[in-house]
Write a protein that holds these residues in place. Structure first.
Motif, PDB file in Angstrom:
ATOM      1  N   UNK A   1       0.869  -1.179   0.000  1.00 46.45           N
ATOM      2  CA  UNK A   1       0.000   0.000   0.000  1.00 46.45           C
ATOM      3  C   UNK A   1       0.906   1.229   0.000  1.00 46.45           C
ATOM      4  N   UNK A   2       1.249   1.711  -1.198  1.00 50.30           N
ATOM      5  CA  UNK A   2       2.262   2.751  -1.325  1.00 50.30           C
ATOM      6  C   UNK A   2       1.868   4.033  -0.605  1.00 50.30           C
ATOM      7  N   UNK A   3       0.630   4.487  -0.815  1.00 54.13           N
ATOM      8  CA  UNK A   3       0.201   5.735  -0.173  1.00 54.13           C
ATOM      9  C   UNK A   3       0.284   5.640   1.348  1.00 54.13           C
ATOM     10  N   UNK A   4      -0.193   4.528   1.879  1.00 48.69           N
ATOM     11  CA  UNK A   4      -0.164   4.351   3.337  1.00 48.69           C
ATOM     12  C   UNK A   4       1.281   4.279   3.830  1.00 48.69           C
ATOM     13  N   UNK A   5       2.115   3.580   3.069  1.00 53.01           N
ATOM     14  CA  UNK A   5       3.497   3.417   3.524  1.00 53.01           C
ATOM     15  C   UNK A   5       4.232   4.751   3.591  1.00 53.01           C
ATOM     16  N   UNK A   6       4.177   5.531   2.500  1.00 52.21           N
ATOM     17  CA  UNK A   6       5.015   6.735   2.521  1.00 52.21           C
ATOM     18  C   UNK A   6       4.502   7.752   3.529  1.00 52.21           C
TER      19      UNK A   6
END
Length: 293
Positions: A176-181
């Motif tokens: 989950x790229x958005x959540x990760x960054x």
């Protein structure tokens, strides 16, 4: 006659009094006697001071701690800053494609994230700002508000001495790229308090997604701990075979370790020949800090 002389004398007195008042006002503006000071700088100057190194940041926070009774109310008011309707519209419509929106997207002109970060670093001294911080965790006015919400959440955890473990867990979700960054930036805002999250961020560096790698690098630089583990993992991203974005983030991360790692110092020395101006500048600034000591 005598009347004229008296009038001139009265006029001269008025001019003298006016001059004294102007001089006093200028002195008050310049010297600001009501402003608390720490190591020769006023509170206003410390709030505006932009640290160029971890040691600079520590010095700044120490100054704010010494003047917390005046600093906390000012920082709490900054949390209540509201963008104009025009900027809200521009932020959501253009994001970072338009100069003003881009500045807001990166948090350059929005004072709330930095204020929240400062309050978190003040810890128990900032308990009076908890209501404003809670309010900020619910803000969605700008496209970059996620950064404000994360900074506020990190500050609340530090001030209330909450367990930080729940904040680290989302770093496992690299799919989950958005959540990760967003979570990586929140964890980075915890500074050295986020040391237990380092293994998760190091693992994220092995992910093939550039966005995940980039924000893991940034967070490691913000946490600036465990150079023995972090520097060897960051070094591969400094080679010219990597993307420009990777080299920039790696240079930022290594700059946080340059005073504690010879390997970081060597890599940044070599990076002074990098084709990118940002990499060269960050490397030179970090190396200059060592030379001044």
């Amino acid at each position: 006659g005598g009347a004229d002389i008296g009038a001139l004398t009265m006029k001269a007195k008025k001019i003298t009094v006016a001059s004294l008042i102007v001089t006093a006002l200028v002195a008050l503006y310049v010297f600001e006697p009501w402003e608390p000071r720490h190591h020769g700088k006023t509170l206003k100057e410390w709030l505006a001071f932009k640290p160029k190194s971890p040691s600079d940041a520590e010095t700044r926070i120490s100054a704010l701690m010494a003047m917390h009774d005046r600093a906390v109310p000012i920082l709490a008011r900054r949390l209540e800053w509201e963008p104009s309707e025009f900027l809200v519209s521009v932020s959501h419509k253009y994001q970072n494609k338009f100069l003003i929106a881009g500045l807001y997207q990166r948090g350059v002109t929005d004072p709330r994230s930095q204020a929240a970060h400062d309050l978190g670093q003040l810890g128990d001294l900032a308990t009076n700002a908890i209501p404003q911080l809670i309010g900020l965790t619910n803000k969605h006015d700008l496209n970059s508000s996620w950064h404000c919400r994360g900074a506020a959440a990190a500050a609340l955890a530090l001030i209330r001495r909450d367990s930080l473990t729940p904040l680290f867990e989302p770093l496992n979700r690299t799919n989950d790229i958005d959540r990760f960054y967003q979570q990586a930036m929140l964890v980075g805002a915890l500074g050295t308090n986020a040391r237990p999250a380092i293994p998760l961020l190091l693992n994220a560096l092995t992910n093939t997604r550039p966005v995940v790698q980039a924000h893991a690098l940034i967070a490691l630089g913000m946490i600036r701990s465990e150079p023995g583990q972090c520097v060897p993992a960051i070094l591969p991203f400094m080679t010219l075979t990597n993307s420009l974005s990777s080299r920039q983030k790696a240079a930022f991360a290594l700059s946080a370790f340059v005073e504690k790692s010879e390997a970081a110092e060597k890599a940044l020395s070599e990076a002074k020949g990098d084709p990118d101006s940002y990499v060269r500048r960050v490397s030179a600034d970090a190396l200059n800090r060592i030379q001044r000591k």
